[in-house]
Design a protein around this motif. Structure first.
Motif, mmCIF file in Angstrom:
data_model
loop_
_atom_site.group_PDB
_atom_site.id
_atom_site.type_symbol
_atom_site.label_atom_id
_atom_site.label_comp_id
_atom_site.label_asym_id
_atom_site.label_seq_id
_atom_site.Cartn_x
_atom_site.Cartn_y
_atom_site.Cartn_z
ATOM 1 N N LEU A 118 0.830 -1.210 0.000
ATOM 2 C CA LEU A 118 0.000 0.000 0.000
ATOM 3 C C LEU A 118 0.861 1.255 0.000
ATOM 4 O O LEU A 118 0.561 2.228 -0.697
ATOM 5 N N VAL A 119 1.942 1.231 0.761
ATOM 6 C CA VAL A 119 2.861 2.372 0.757
ATOM 7 C C VAL A 119 3.477 2.550 -0.627
ATOM 8 O O VAL A 119 3.535 3.664 -1.165
ATOM 9 N N GLU A 148 4.396 12.884 -3.553
ATOM 10 C CA GLU A 148 4.212 13.739 -2.382
ATOM 11 C C GLU A 148 3.716 12.957 -1.166
ATOM 12 O O GLU A 148 3.853 13.410 -0.025
ATOM 13 N N ASN A 149 3.159 11.779 -1.399
ATOM 14 C CA ASN A 149 2.666 10.969 -0.289
ATOM 15 C C ASN A 149 3.788 10.494 0.639
ATOM 16 O O ASN A 149 3.531 10.196 1.811
ATOM 17 N N GLU A 150 5.000 10.429 0.128
ATOM 18 C CA GLU A 150 6.097 9.995 0.998
ATOM 19 C C GLU A 150 6.287 10.976 2.149
ATOM 20 O O GLU A 150 6.482 10.560 3.304
ATOM 21 N N ALA A 151 6.229 12.254 1.875
ATOM 22 C CA ALA A 151 6.379 13.257 2.936
ATOM 23 C C ALA A 151 5.240 13.153 3.940
ATOM 24 O O ALA A 151 5.441 13.324 5.149
ATOM 25 N N VAL A 152 4.031 12.876 3.468
ATOM 26 C CA VAL A 152 2.883 12.710 4.359
ATOM 27 C C VAL A 152 3.120 11.544 5.308
ATOM 28 O O VAL A 152 2.948 11.648 6.536
ATOM 29 N N SER A 210 9.182 1.794 -3.009
ATOM 30 C CA SER A 210 8.419 2.914 -3.543
ATOM 31 C C SER A 210 9.257 3.719 -4.519
ATOM 32 O O SER A 210 8.803 4.100 -5.592
ATOM 33 N N ALA A 211 10.525 3.968 -4.157
ATOM 34 C CA ALA A 211 11.396 4.777 -4.999
ATOM 35 C C ALA A 211 11.728 4.076 -6.309
ATOM 36 O O ALA A 211 11.926 4.717 -7.333
ATOM 37 N N ALA A 212 11.752 2.749 -6.290
ATOM 38 C CA ALA A 212 12.123 2.008 -7.487
ATOM 39 C C ALA A 212 11.126 2.205 -8.615
ATOM 40 O O ALA A 212 11.474 2.053 -9.783
ATOM 41 N N GLY A 213 9.906 2.584 -8.272
ATOM 42 C CA GLY A 213 8.879 2.695 -9.285
ATOM 43 C C GLY A 213 8.610 4.100 -9.772
ATOM 44 O O GLY A 213 7.641 4.330 -10.491
ATOM 45 N N ARG A 214 9.486 5.076 -9.455
ATOM 46 C CA ARG A 214 9.220 6.445 -9.896
ATOM 47 C C ARG A 214 10.532 7.130 -10.268
ATOM 48 O O ARG A 214 11.615 6.665 -9.915
ATOM 49 N N PRO A 215 10.463 8.254 -10.973
ATOM 50 C CA PRO A 215 11.677 8.953 -11.400
ATOM 51 C C PRO A 215 12.519 9.413 -10.228
ATOM 52 O O PRO A 215 12.021 9.627 -9.129
ATOM 53 N N GLY A 243 11.558 12.300 -7.937
ATOM 54 C CA GLY A 243 10.502 12.147 -6.966
ATOM 55 C C GLY A 243 10.972 11.551 -5.654
ATOM 56 O O GLY A 243 10.199 11.416 -4.722
ATOM 57 N N ARG A 244 12.241 11.201 -5.579
ATOM 58 C CA ARG A 244 12.738 10.535 -4.375
ATOM 59 C C ARG A 244 13.069 11.523 -3.290
ATOM 60 O O ARG A 244 13.460 12.661 -3.547
ATOM 61 N N ARG A 245 12.933 11.053 -2.108
ATOM 62 C CA ARG A 245 13.226 11.891 -0.931
ATOM 63 C C ARG A 245 14.718 12.130 -0.836
ATOM 64 O O ARG A 245 15.515 11.212 -0.937
ATOM 65 N N GLN A 246 15.102 13.363 -0.645
ATOM 66 C CA GLN A 246 16.514 13.711 -0.518
ATOM 67 C C GLN A 246 16.989 13.500 0.900
ATOM 68 O O GLN A 246 16.280 13.810 1.839
#
Length: 352
Positions: free
Chosen positions: A271-272, A281-285, A340-345, A348-351
């Motif tokens: 789900l995450v 943006e959901n990662e920051a949430v 989660s990061a593997a599936g997006r550019p 979009g990853r958290r620094q």
């Protein structure tokens, strides 16, 4: 060449899935779109005044949750559980736990437990049913409020897992009460839960989680923080300490219950990954909620660890218990956000 437009093909019975090129699975057919409160073209969750209390509740704590994606119906439980599959799975699991209970009861092993292990069982294991019942209530709320029937079903099966665990703990409490009369087992669990200092951090955490009304914060508090942390204490570490103390039955039962916790971790991680993959943006949430609930989980693990330090075998300390529980949770989180990061550019990853 004829310009006559082609006659559209008749829509198939699975057209609810959109323009799909494959036959939906049994899991999808019996799960998709089963949550009436998320039906298309609705004015509100329920067919009543949009400003009624139930509709305002769902509007506030589900539809306007900070954790949002365009279509929650695209989420899938990695175990693809249906009711039938779940019942068959747990029938086999119950056969295993039932066999353990029967064999150890025949051997009368509870009467041979050391005084220290009986004290540990009465201080940590049998009172845990209050915590597990709190977890069960939170999990049921998550399922009730979830924005998709795919999430509702996954949470419902986890709720049933917790009921199974609660029932098993109650059964063992009675067995231990008969085997060790005078130890207080089966008589003072509520007093321990409400008054013993070692349980108060856990009690505060679960009671606060019960009033985390946003469905996604409730999910984060329970399935990403409290359960991964405290289950490491109450299942894995308790089972390991019990085995060291000669209590093989508690170790085996804890290992069997770990399967349920692992399954909950799989759908929670999925789900995450889905939420962050659809909307970075959901990662920051999620991380904001994780930061909010982490101290409560760590405090609870440290306090419960004091019981293992007091009654467990030599070498168990509260600091060790808390550190191992924290490491288990952090390892789980690392896997969450890596997938989660593997599936997006990259952008979009958290620094760090």
């Amino acid at each position: 060449m004829s310009t006559t437009p082609r006659k559209p093909r008749p829509r198939r019975t699975f057209s609810a899935f959109g323009d799909v090129r494959r036959m939906p699975s049994e899991y999808e057919i019996v799960t998709h779109g089963q949550n009436w409160t998320t039906r298309q073209n609705r004015n509100a969750a329920f067919e009543q005044n949009p400003s009624s209390p139930p509709n305002l509740w769902f509007l506030t704590y589900r539809d306007k949750s900070p954790l949002a994606v365009d279509d929650w119906e695209q989420f899938r439980d990695p175990d693809t559980l249906t009711y039938r599959a779940y019942v068959n799975l747990q029938a086999e699991a119950e056969a295993k736990t039932g066999g353990v209970l029967e064999e150890y009861a025949k051997a009368g092993v509870d009467r041979a437990l050391s005084a220290g292990q009986v004290a540990l069982l009465g201080a940590l294991y049998t009172p845990s049913r209050y915590l597990v019942h709190g977890f069960q209530q939170i999990q049921a709320y998550i399922g009730y409020m979830a924005p998709s029937s795919y999430i509702t079903n996954a949470a419902a099966f986890s709720t049933a897992d917790l009921l199974r665990r609660l029932t098993l703990t109650g059964y063992r409490t009675r067995e231990l009460q008969l085997a060790a009369p005078g130890a207080g087992i089966g008589e003072r669990e509520r007093q321990v839960w409400e008054q013993d200092e070692a349980w108060q951090s856990a009690r505060r955490a679960v009671e606060k989680a019960l009033i985390a009304y946003d469905w996604a914060e409730s999910f984060t508090a329970l399935d990403l923080i409290l359960a991964p942390t405290l289950d490491d204490v109450l299942l894995r570490q308790f089972g390991q300490a019990s085995r060291e103390a000669g209590d093989e039955e508690s170790w085996l039962l804890s290992k069997y219950l770990q399967d349920d916790a692992d399954r909950r971790a799989r759908w929670s991680a999925a789900l995450v990954a889905f939420a962050v993959g659809r909307r970075p943006e959901n990662e920051a949430v999620l991380r904001r909620w994780i930061d909010r609930w982490t101290p409560a989980a760590d405090d609870a693990a440290q306090a419960l660890g004091s019981l293992l330090e007091r009654f467990g075998p030599t070498g168990w300390t509260a600091a060790r218990v808390a550190a191992e529980a924290r490491a288990a949770r952090e390892s789980f989180h690392d896997r969450l956000f890596e997938s989660s990061a593997a599936g997006r550019p990259e952008t979009g990853r958290r620094q760090a």
